[in-house]
Design a protein around this motif. Structure first.
Motif, short mmCIF file in Angstrom:
data_model
loop_
_atom_site.label_atom_id
_atom_site.label_comp_id
_atom_site.label_asym_id
_atom_site.label_seq_id
_atom_site.Cartn_x
_atom_site.Cartn_y
_atom_site.Cartn_z
N ALA A 182 65.75 7.23 30.07
CA ALA A 182 66.37 8.00 28.99
C ALA A 182 65.34 8.87 28.30
O ALA A 182 65.68 9.68 27.45
N TYR A 183 64.08 8.67 28.64
CA TYR A 183 63.01 9.40 27.96
C TYR A 183 62.62 10.63 28.77
O TYR A 183 62.13 10.51 29.89
N LEU A 184 62.88 11.77 28.19
CA LEU A 184 62.45 13.03 28.78
C LEU A 184 61.21 13.46 28.03
O LEU A 184 61.26 13.73 26.83
N ALA A 185 60.08 13.51 28.73
CA ALA A 185 58.83 13.84 28.03
C ALA A 185 58.80 15.31 27.64
O ALA A 185 58.48 15.63 26.51
N THR A 186 59.11 16.18 28.57
CA THR A 186 59.21 17.60 28.21
C THR A 186 59.82 18.35 29.37
O THR A 186 60.13 17.77 30.42
N VAL A 187 60.03 19.63 29.19
CA VAL A 187 60.52 20.50 30.25
C VAL A 187 59.52 21.64 30.39
O VAL A 187 59.17 22.28 29.40
N HIS A 190 60.29 16.43 33.05
CA HIS A 190 59.41 15.28 33.21
C HIS A 190 60.07 14.05 32.60
O HIS A 190 60.03 13.88 31.38
N ALA A 228 60.34 9.87 32.25
CA ALA A 228 59.44 8.72 32.38
C ALA A 228 60.19 7.43 32.10
O ALA A 228 61.04 7.39 31.22
N THR A 237 57.02 7.92 36.58
CA THR A 237 57.57 9.18 36.07
C THR A 237 58.24 9.89 37.23
O THR A 237 57.77 9.83 38.37
N ASN A 289 59.51 13.70 38.10
CA ASN A 289 59.49 15.09 37.69
C ASN A 289 60.53 15.83 38.52
O ASN A 289 60.34 16.04 39.72
N GLY A 304 67.70 14.56 23.33
CA GLY A 304 66.37 14.99 22.93
C GLY A 304 65.86 16.20 23.69
O GLY A 304 64.77 16.68 23.42
N TYR A 324 63.40 21.49 24.06
CA TYR A 324 62.68 21.97 25.24
C TYR A 324 63.48 23.05 25.95
O TYR A 324 62.92 23.99 26.50
#
Lengths: 157, 399
Positions: free
Chosen positions: A52-57, A71, A73, A78, A80, A101, A105
Motif C-alpha cells: 500500500a506504500y507508494l514511495a514516489t512516482v 516505486h 515498497a 520494492t 518499480n 497518497g 506525485y
C-alpha cells in the motif's frame, strides 16, 4: 519471501499484463505494464503483495516516449512499476483511487512533464510560480532555462 | 460560518516559507490547504547538468538539517550504477555520521516540540545538549552542517582512536541526558497533556496516505528502511524499531526519544567495531547506461532517489523524494478537526523540512472545495464532545 518467489507470484497473478519483469539487484524488482493496466496493478500490489506504500512516482523523458515509474515498497522488497506513453498523446490513468497518497506525485508529473493524468481527484494545475507560462514543462529534455534579461530601473542594461 | 485564515508564506511562527490556508469554524479547523513552492530551486533539472561528483555536493544542499541523508542516498544509488563496493571502514564511518545526524535532528525536533508546546526550558535543555553531537560532527567532518563526508566509493575523512573515544564519551553524556528527558516528560503532566490527542492520524490514514518516518511509526506503521531494506551496515547491527500506537503528537515525541536511544546503540556498535582498512575506493568518472533506486532512512522518514545514467559523466535523470513531501497529505488529515492553537504543534510534529520537499515542485493539496453547512446544534454537539478533551489531566507518558 524472496524476490524470486515474489516475481513468480507477480507473473502468476498478472498473467499477460506483466510485459517484462527484471530483478537487477536484491530487493529491486522492475515490472513493466501497459499504461491502461496501471490502476489494476496498483490495486493488486496493494491487496495481494502488502504494497500500500507508494514511495514516489518518477517521470522520465525518453525522447519519443515518456516513462513513468511507480516505486512501490513492502516490508520485504520494492516493486518499480513502469509504463511508457507516447509523447504525442501523453495520457495515463490515475491510481489515486487505489493509492490515495499518490495524488501529489501524479500532479507533479502533470506539472513537470505535461502529462495528462486522467481521473485525478483534484486536477487543478500544479502551479509553479503563479505567473508560470502555459506549455512550459521544466523536466522535459527539450526545455532549457533561459534567464530573463535583467532590467535595472533607470539603468542602461 | 466559515472563515479562511492564511498562515504564511511569511509568518513569525514559520521558519521556512510555506502557505497554509485554514478553513475554520470557530476555533476548529475544518480543512487545510497547503500551497508550497516558495522555496523552489529546480534541483532535479540542475542535477542533469552536473557531473557525478558535483552532484554529491548539490544533493547535500537540498537540506540543511539532514544534509548527509540526501548525499548518502545519492551515493548509494551511484555506487550501484558504477558497481562499486565501498570498503567496510568507509561504510561504517558513513553510517556513523548518519546516526549522529539523526541524533542531532531528533534533539533539534524535541526542542522545537517543547517550544511549540510552551515548554521552553525543555527547548533550552535539548538544544544545549545538541551541541554535544554538533561538536562531535564538527570533530569528524570539520563542519557543523554540511559534513561533506561522502565520496562515490566511500568517505573523505577517516577517524582516529582519540576521536573514537570522544564519540563514546559524547554518546554517554547524551544517553544520560535523553534518559533525563524521559523523566521530565513522564513527570510533567502539562507537557504530556498538551501533546496527547493532538494531531490524530489513524493507522488506516497513515497507510493510505503513504506517510513515512516517525509520523507513520507513531501511528503504528512499523516502516523503517533500515529494517525493511537494510542497506550497507544495518543488517549487521542490532537495534529496535520504535513505534507508538497513540497516533498523536505525544506518540511522535516518544518515537523520537526511543529512536535517540537506538541511535546511541548503533553509534556505539559502529565505533567499537570499526573495521580496519581503507576508507574509499576510486570511482570511475563515467557510469555506463543503467538505473538504480536507493532508499535511505533519514531522520524524517524515507528518502528515495532514482538515478539513471546514460554513459556520460552526468546523470540522465535524478529523482529525489524527500520525506516531508510524503508526509504532507497526512498533515492535512492531522490538522482537520484540530484547534487553531494546535497548528504550530501539529505542523512541527512532522518535522517539516520545506526546502527538502521543494527541491523541484510546488504542490497544492487536493481539496474538495465544497461548502458544508454546519448547523448550530451540530457545532454545539461538537463543542460538547470536545469539552475536557483539550487538556488531558489523566494522560500518561506511554513509556
Amino acid at each position: 519471501m524472496s524476490d524470486a518467489a515474489i516475481i513468480e507470484r507477480l507473473r502468476a497473478e498478472l498473467g499477460a499484463k506483466a510485459l517484462d519483469v527484471t530483478n537487477p539487484d536484491v530487493r529491486r524488482i522492475f515490472l513493466r505494464v501497459a499504461p491502461a493496466d496501471l490502476p489494476a496493478t496498483a490495486g493488486l500490489l496493494r491487496d495481494r503483495f502488502d504494497m500500500a506504500y507508494l514511495a514516489t512516482v518518477t517521470g522520465l523523458d525518453l525522447g519519443t516516449e515518456f516513462e513513468i515509474l511507480y516505486h512501490f515498497a513492502s516490508p520485504v522488497t520494492t516493486v518499480n512499476v513502469r509504463a511508457r506513453i507516447p509523447r504525442e498523446d501523453p495520457r495515463l490513468p490515475s491510481i489515486c483511487a487505489e493509492i490515495p497518497g499518490a495524488v501529489f506525485y501524479e500532479r507533479e508529473l502533470q506539472d513537470m512533464f505535461g502529462l495528462i493524468v486522467e481521473g485525478l481527484p483534484d486536477p487543478r494545475p500544479l502551479v509553479l510560480p503563479d505567473d508560470w507560462p502555459a506549455g512550459q514543462y521544466p523536466l522535459r529534455k527539450d526545455w532549457k532555462h533561459e534567464r530573463p534579461a535583467e532590467i535595472i530601473p533607470g539603468g542602461t542594461s | 460560518m466559515k472563515f479562511q485564515i492564511p498562515i504564511g508564506p511569511q509568518h513569525p511562527a514559520l521558519k521556512e516559507p510555506i502557505s497554509l490556508r485554514m478553513t475554520v469554524e470557530g476555533e476548529v479547523i475544518k480543512d487545510a490547504d497547503l500551497r508550497l513552492g516558495y522555496n523552489h530551486r529546480g534541483v532535479e533539472k540542475l542535477a542533469e547538468e552536473k557531473n557525478w561528483t558535483q552532484n554529491i555536493y548539490l544533493m547535500e544542499r537540498i537540506c540543511g538539517i539532514c544534509s548527509h541523508s540526501h548525499a548518502t542516498c545519492y551515493v548509494q544509488a551511484v555506487e550501484k550504477l558504477m558497481e562499486l563496493q565501498p570498503p567496510k571502514r568507509g561504510l561504517a564511518i558513513r553510517y556513523l555520521v548518519s546516526e549522529l545526524e539523526r541524533v542531532h535532528s531528533h534533539l533539534l525536533w524535541l526542542g522545537v516540540a517543547g517550544h511549540e508546546a510552551g515548554f521552553d526550558s525543555f527547548f533550552m535543555y535539548t538544544w544545549r545538549d545538541r551541541e554535544v553531537v554538533m561538536d562531535l560532527l564538527e570533530m569528524i567532518s570539520g563542519n557543523r552542517v554540511h559534513y561533506a563526508m561522502n565520496a562515490i566509493g566511500g568517505v573523505r575523512r577517516d577517524i582516529d582512536d582519540a576521536q573514537r573515544q570522544k564519540i563514546l564519551d559524547g554518546v554517554a553524556v547524551l544517553r544520560a541526558r535523553s534518559a533525563y528527558y524521559l523523566t521530565i516528560g513522564a513527570n510533567e503532566p502539562s507537557f504530556v497533556g498538551r501533546l496527547a490527542g493532538v494531531g490524530k492520524l489513524s493507522y488506516e490514514d497513515a497507510v493510505a496516505l503513504c506517510a513515512v518516518g516517525p509520523t507513520a511509526r507513531a501511528s503504528g506503521v512499523a516502516r523503517d528502511v533500515r529494517k525493511e531494506d537494510p542497506y550497507a551496515v544495518y543488517d549487521e547491527i542490532d537495534f529496535e524499531l520504535a513505534t507508538a500506537d497513540t497516533c498523536d503528537v505525544l506518540g511522535r515525541t516518544v518515537v523520537r526519544i526511543k529512536e535517540l536511544m537506538e541511535s546511541y546503540k548503533i553509534i556505539e556498535h559502529i565505533v567499537k567495531n570499526l573495521p580496519a582498512g581503507e576508507i574509499a575506493v576510486k570511482a570511475p568518472r563515467k557510469a555506463k547506461p543503467n538505473e538504480a533506486v536507493a532508499r535511505y532512512e533519514a531522520p524524517r522518514g524515507e528518502n528515495i532517489h532514482y538515478v539513471k545514467s546514460n554513459g556520460t559523466d552526468k546523470p540522465e535523470r535524478l529523482k529525489v523524494r524527500a520525506p516531508t513531501l510524503a508526509n504532507y497529505p497526512a498533515t492535512v488529515v492531522m490538522l482537520r478537526n484540530g484547534f487553531i492553537a494546535d497548528i504550530p504543534l501539529i505542523f512541527a510534529a512532522i518535522d517539516p523540512c520545506i526546502c527538502c520537499a521543494e527541491r523541484t515542485v510546488e504542490l497544492v493539496d487536493a481539496r474538495s472545495g465544497e461548502e458544508r453547512i454546519v448547523r448550530w446544534s451540530d457545532l454545539r454537539r461538537l463543542g460538547a464532545a470536545r469539552r475536557g478533551a483539550g487538556l488531558k489531566g489523566n494522560a500518561v507518558w506511554p513509556l
